[in-house]
Write a protein that holds these residues in place. Sequence first.
Motif, PDB file in Angstrom:
ATOM      1  N   ALA A  66       0.826  -1.208   0.000  1.00  0.00           N
ATOM      2  CA  ALA A  66       0.000   0.000   0.000  1.00  0.00           C
ATOM      3  C   ALA A  66       0.862   1.261   0.000  1.00  0.00           C
ATOM      4  CB  ALA A  66      -0.933  -0.006   1.204  1.00  0.00           C
ATOM      5  N   ASP A  67       1.887   1.290   0.838  1.00  0.00           N
ATOM      6  CA  ASP A  67       2.759   2.473   0.907  1.00  0.00           C
ATOM      7  C   ASP A  67       3.488   2.718  -0.407  1.00  0.00           C
ATOM      8  OD1 ASP A  67       1.978   2.976   3.488  1.00  0.00           O
ATOM      9  OD2 ASP A  67       3.842   2.289   4.414  1.00  0.00           O
ATOM     10  N   LEU A  68       3.876   1.649  -1.085  1.00  0.00           N
ATOM     11  CA  LEU A  68       4.571   1.780  -2.364  1.00  0.00           C
ATOM     12  C   LEU A  68       3.613   1.936  -3.537  1.00  0.00           C
ATOM     13  CD1 LEU A  68       7.402  -0.888  -2.036  1.00  0.00           C
ATOM     14  CD2 LEU A  68       7.576   1.587  -1.751  1.00  0.00           C
ATOM     15  N   ARG A  69       2.316   1.763  -3.243  1.00  0.00           N
ATOM     16  CA  ARG A  69       1.289   1.831  -4.283  1.00  0.00           C
ATOM     17  C   ARG A  69       1.565   0.820  -5.387  1.00  0.00           C
ATOM     18  NH1 ARG A  69      -1.362   7.567  -4.458  1.00  0.00           N
ATOM     19  NH2 ARG A  69      -2.669   6.324  -5.814  1.00  0.00           N
ATOM     20  N   LEU A  70       1.851  -0.405  -4.934  1.00  0.00           N
ATOM     21  CA  LEU A  70       2.120  -1.512  -5.845  1.00  0.00           C
ATOM     22  C   LEU A  70       1.139  -2.639  -5.568  1.00  0.00           C
ATOM     23  CD1 LEU A  70       6.008  -1.796  -5.566  1.00  0.00           C
ATOM     24  CD2 LEU A  70       4.714  -0.989  -7.547  1.00  0.00           C
ATOM     25  N   PRO A  71       0.823  -3.440  -6.572  1.00  0.00           N
ATOM     26  CA  PRO A  71       0.029  -4.643  -6.310  1.00  0.00           C
ATOM     27  C   PRO A  71       0.797  -5.546  -5.337  1.00  0.00           C
ATOM     28  CG  PRO A  71       0.184  -4.217  -8.671  1.00  0.00           C
ATOM     29  CD  PRO A  71       1.127  -3.276  -8.000  1.00  0.00           C
ATOM     30  N   VAL A  72       0.077  -6.256  -4.497  1.00  0.00           N
ATOM     31  CA  VAL A  72       0.715  -7.135  -3.522  1.00  0.00           C
ATOM     32  C   VAL A  72       1.604  -8.156  -4.222  1.00  0.00           C
ATOM     33  CG1 VAL A  72       0.279  -8.892  -1.758  1.00  0.00           C
ATOM     34  CG2 VAL A  72      -1.071  -6.796  -1.782  1.00  0.00           C
ATOM     35  N   SER A  73       1.174  -8.659  -5.365  1.00  0.00           N
ATOM     36  CA  SER A  73       1.975  -9.663  -6.081  1.00  0.00           C
ATOM     37  C   SER A  73       3.354  -9.109  -6.471  1.00  0.00           C
ATOM     38  CB  SER A  73       1.239 -10.153  -7.323  1.00  0.00           C
ATOM     39  OG  SER A  73       0.978  -9.074  -8.199  1.00  0.00           O
ATOM     40  N   ILE A  74       3.407  -7.856  -6.857  1.00  0.00           N
ATOM     41  CA  ILE A  74       4.687  -7.229  -7.222  1.00  0.00           C
ATOM     42  C   ILE A  74       5.527  -7.006  -5.972  1.00  0.00           C
ATOM     43  CG2 ILE A  74       5.770  -5.190  -8.265  1.00  0.00           C
ATOM     44  CD1 ILE A  74       4.263  -6.999 -10.273  1.00  0.00           C
ATOM     45  N   ALA A  75       4.889  -6.552  -4.893  1.00  0.00           N
ATOM     46  CA  ALA A  75       5.614  -6.358  -3.635  1.00  0.00           C
ATOM     47  C   ALA A  75       6.228  -7.672  -3.159  1.00  0.00           C
ATOM     48  CB  ALA A  75       4.683  -5.781  -2.574  1.00  0.00           C
ATOM     49  N   LYS A  76       5.504  -8.772  -3.304  1.00  0.00           N
ATOM     50  CA  LYS A  76       6.025 -10.080  -2.879  1.00  0.00           C
ATOM     51  C   LYS A  76       7.263 -10.471  -3.688  1.00  0.00           C
ATOM     52  CE  LYS A  76       1.752 -12.191  -1.179  1.00  0.00           C
ATOM     53  NZ  LYS A  76       0.806 -13.310  -1.381  1.00  0.00           N
ATOM     54  N   ILE A  77       7.273 -10.155  -4.962  1.00  0.00           N
ATOM     55  CA  ILE A  77       8.447 -10.460  -5.791  1.00  0.00           C
ATOM     56  C   ILE A  77       9.646  -9.644  -5.309  1.00  0.00           C
ATOM     57  CG2 ILE A  77       9.433 -10.307  -8.121  1.00  0.00           C
ATOM     58  CD1 ILE A  77       6.546 -10.883  -9.153  1.00  0.00           C
ATOM     59  N   LEU A  78       9.431  -8.351  -5.065  1.00  0.00           N
ATOM     60  CA  LEU A  78      10.516  -7.497  -4.561  1.00  0.00           C
ATOM     61  C   LEU A  78      11.025  -7.998  -3.212  1.00  0.00           C
ATOM     62  CD1 LEU A  78       9.118  -3.943  -5.436  1.00  0.00           C
ATOM     63  CD2 LEU A  78      10.865  -5.258  -6.670  1.00  0.00           C
ATOM     64  N   LEU A  79      10.084  -8.339  -2.331  1.00  0.00           N
ATOM     65  CA  LEU A  79      10.465  -8.819  -1.004  1.00  0.00           C
ATOM     66  C   LEU A  79      11.214 -10.147  -1.083  1.00  0.00           C
ATOM     67  CD1 LEU A  79       7.211  -7.865   0.893  1.00  0.00           C
ATOM     68  CD2 LEU A  79       9.473  -6.814   1.188  1.00  0.00           C
ATOM     69  N   SER A  80      10.805 -11.003  -1.970  1.00  0.00           N
ATOM     70  CA  SER A  80      11.484 -12.277  -2.149  1.00  0.00           C
ATOM     71  C   SER A  80      12.937 -12.061  -2.585  1.00  0.00           C
ATOM     72  CB  SER A  80      10.729 -13.115  -3.175  1.00  0.00           C
ATOM     73  OG  SER A  80      11.357 -14.350  -3.371  1.00  0.00           O
ATOM     74  N   ASP A  81      13.132 -11.136  -3.510  1.00  0.00           N
ATOM     75  CA  ASP A  81      14.492 -10.796  -3.942  1.00  0.00           C
ATOM     76  C   ASP A  81      15.319 -10.265  -2.778  1.00  0.00           C
ATOM     77  OD1 ASP A  81      13.700 -11.481  -6.517  1.00  0.00           O
ATOM     78  OD2 ASP A  81      13.523  -9.395  -7.208  1.00  0.00           O
ATOM     79  N   MET A  82      14.688  -9.433  -1.961  1.00  0.00           N
ATOM     80  CA  MET A  82      15.393  -8.843  -0.820  1.00  0.00           C
ATOM     81  C   MET A  82      15.724  -9.894   0.234  1.00  0.00           C
ATOM     82  SD  MET A  82      13.363  -5.228  -0.509  1.00  0.00           S
ATOM     83  CE  MET A  82      14.493  -4.519   0.697  1.00  0.00           C
ATOM     84  N   LEU A  83      14.831 -10.844   0.425  1.00  0.00           N
ATOM     85  CA  LEU A  83      15.089 -11.931   1.369  1.00  0.00           C
ATOM     86  C   LEU A  83      16.254 -12.785   0.863  1.00  0.00           C
ATOM     87  CD1 LEU A  83      14.216 -13.322   3.990  1.00  0.00           C
ATOM     88  CD2 LEU A  83      12.598 -14.662   2.639  1.00  0.00           C
ATOM     89  N   ASP A  84      16.254 -13.077  -0.429  1.00  0.00           N
ATOM     90  CA  ASP A  84      17.351 -13.849  -1.028  1.00  0.00           C
ATOM     91  C   ASP A  84      18.694 -13.140  -0.852  1.00  0.00           C
ATOM     92  OD1 ASP A  84      15.542 -15.792  -1.842  1.00  0.00           O
ATOM     93  OD2 ASP A  84      15.444 -15.075  -3.921  1.00  0.00           O
ATOM     94  N   ALA A  85      18.670 -11.801  -0.901  1.00  0.00           N
ATOM     95  CA  ALA A  85      19.897 -11.012  -0.759  1.00  0.00           C
ATOM     96  C   ALA A  85      20.307 -10.816   0.704  1.00  0.00           C
ATOM     97  CB  ALA A  85      19.715  -9.648  -1.438  1.00  0.00           C
ATOM     98  N   GLY A  86      19.438 -11.196   1.637  1.00  0.00           N
ATOM     99  CA  GLY A  86      19.742 -11.022   3.051  1.00  0.00           C
ATOM    100  C   GLY A  86      19.461  -9.622   3.574  1.00  0.00           C
ATOM    101  N   TRP A  87      18.720  -8.829   2.806  1.00  0.00           N
ATOM    102  CA  TRP A  87      18.422  -7.448   3.203  1.00  0.00           C
ATOM    103  C   TRP A  87      17.269  -7.355   4.179  1.00  0.00           C
ATOM    104  CZ3 TRP A  87      18.384  -5.231  -2.437  1.00  0.00           C
ATOM    105  CH2 TRP A  87      19.701  -5.226  -2.937  1.00  0.00           C
ATOM    106  N   ILE A  88      16.420  -8.379   4.229  1.00  0.00           N
ATOM    107  CA  ILE A  88      15.270  -8.387   5.134  1.00  0.00           C
ATOM    108  C   ILE A  88      15.168  -9.760   5.795  1.00  0.00           C
ATOM    109  CG2 ILE A  88      13.903  -6.657   3.854  1.00  0.00           C
ATOM    110  CD1 ILE A  88      12.245  -9.084   2.744  1.00  0.00           C
ATOM    111  N   SER A  89      14.402  -9.801   6.866  1.00  0.00           N
ATOM    112  CA  SER A  89      13.994 -11.072   7.450  1.00  0.00           C
ATOM    113  C   SER A  89      12.482 -11.031   7.565  1.00  0.00           C
ATOM    114  CB  SER A  89      14.657 -11.314   8.809  1.00  0.00           C
ATOM    115  OG  SER A  89      14.308 -10.305   9.719  1.00  0.00           O
ATOM    116  N   VAL A  90      11.875 -12.190   7.700  1.00  0.00           N
ATOM    117  CA  VAL A  90      10.423 -12.257   7.790  1.00  0.00           C
ATOM    118  C   VAL A  90      10.015 -12.978   9.061  1.00  0.00           C
ATOM    119  CG1 VAL A  90      10.032 -12.149   5.303  1.00  0.00           C
ATOM    120  CG2 VAL A  90      10.293 -14.354   6.386  1.00  0.00           C
ATOM    121  N   ARG A  91       8.887 -12.558   9.569  1.00  0.00           N
ATOM    122  CA  ARG A  91       8.289 -13.172  10.749  1.00  0.00           C
ATOM    123  C   ARG A  91       6.822 -13.399  10.453  1.00  0.00           C
ATOM    124  NH1 ARG A  91      10.343  -8.725  15.094  1.00  0.00           N
ATOM    125  NH2 ARG A  91      12.548  -8.878  14.611  1.00  0.00           N
ATOM    126  N   HIS A  92       6.367 -14.567  10.774  1.00  0.00           N
ATOM    127  CA  HIS A  92       4.956 -14.860  10.600  1.00  0.00           C
ATOM    128  C   HIS A  92       4.283 -14.638  11.948  1.00  0.00           C
ATOM    129  CE1 HIS A  92       5.534 -16.312   6.558  1.00  0.00           C
ATOM    130  NE2 HIS A  92       6.651 -16.836   6.997  1.00  0.00           N
TER     131      HIS A  92
END
Length: 118
Positions: A66-92
């Motif tokens: 929402a903040d980036l004004r992107l579809p969730v599907s696109i945000a998930k792709i970006l986040l997945s790339d960032m997780l692969d790079a070690g730039w983010i971590s995720v918590r469920h």
Amino acid sequence: MSLAGRDDDPDRLYTLTGGRSRPSRDCFDLVTLVVGEAEPAQGMQSEHAAILRMTRRPVAVVEIAADLRLPVSIAKILLSDMLDAGWISVRHPQSALGVAQLPDHTTLEKVLVGLRDL
């Protein structure tokens, strides 16, 4: 810097994801919490830098989209790339609490009875 309006440009969305339509990982849902593990760096894609700035505290995937004004599907792709790079971590959320911290069945029944008595 505002990223507003970028969700209207299909060419921009294609460029953001490198033409991919699916993330490399299937670990994100709408309420997955994302935490930045790196600082924004020069030369980094602007959306990646924006995500790192907003995830200095845990933020849900849906809020990031929402903040980036992107579809969730696109945000998930970006986040997945960032997780692969070690730039983010995720918590469920369910694992963040831990099963041991959840109230037991008896306690929940007592709360339900108490609410019905009100």
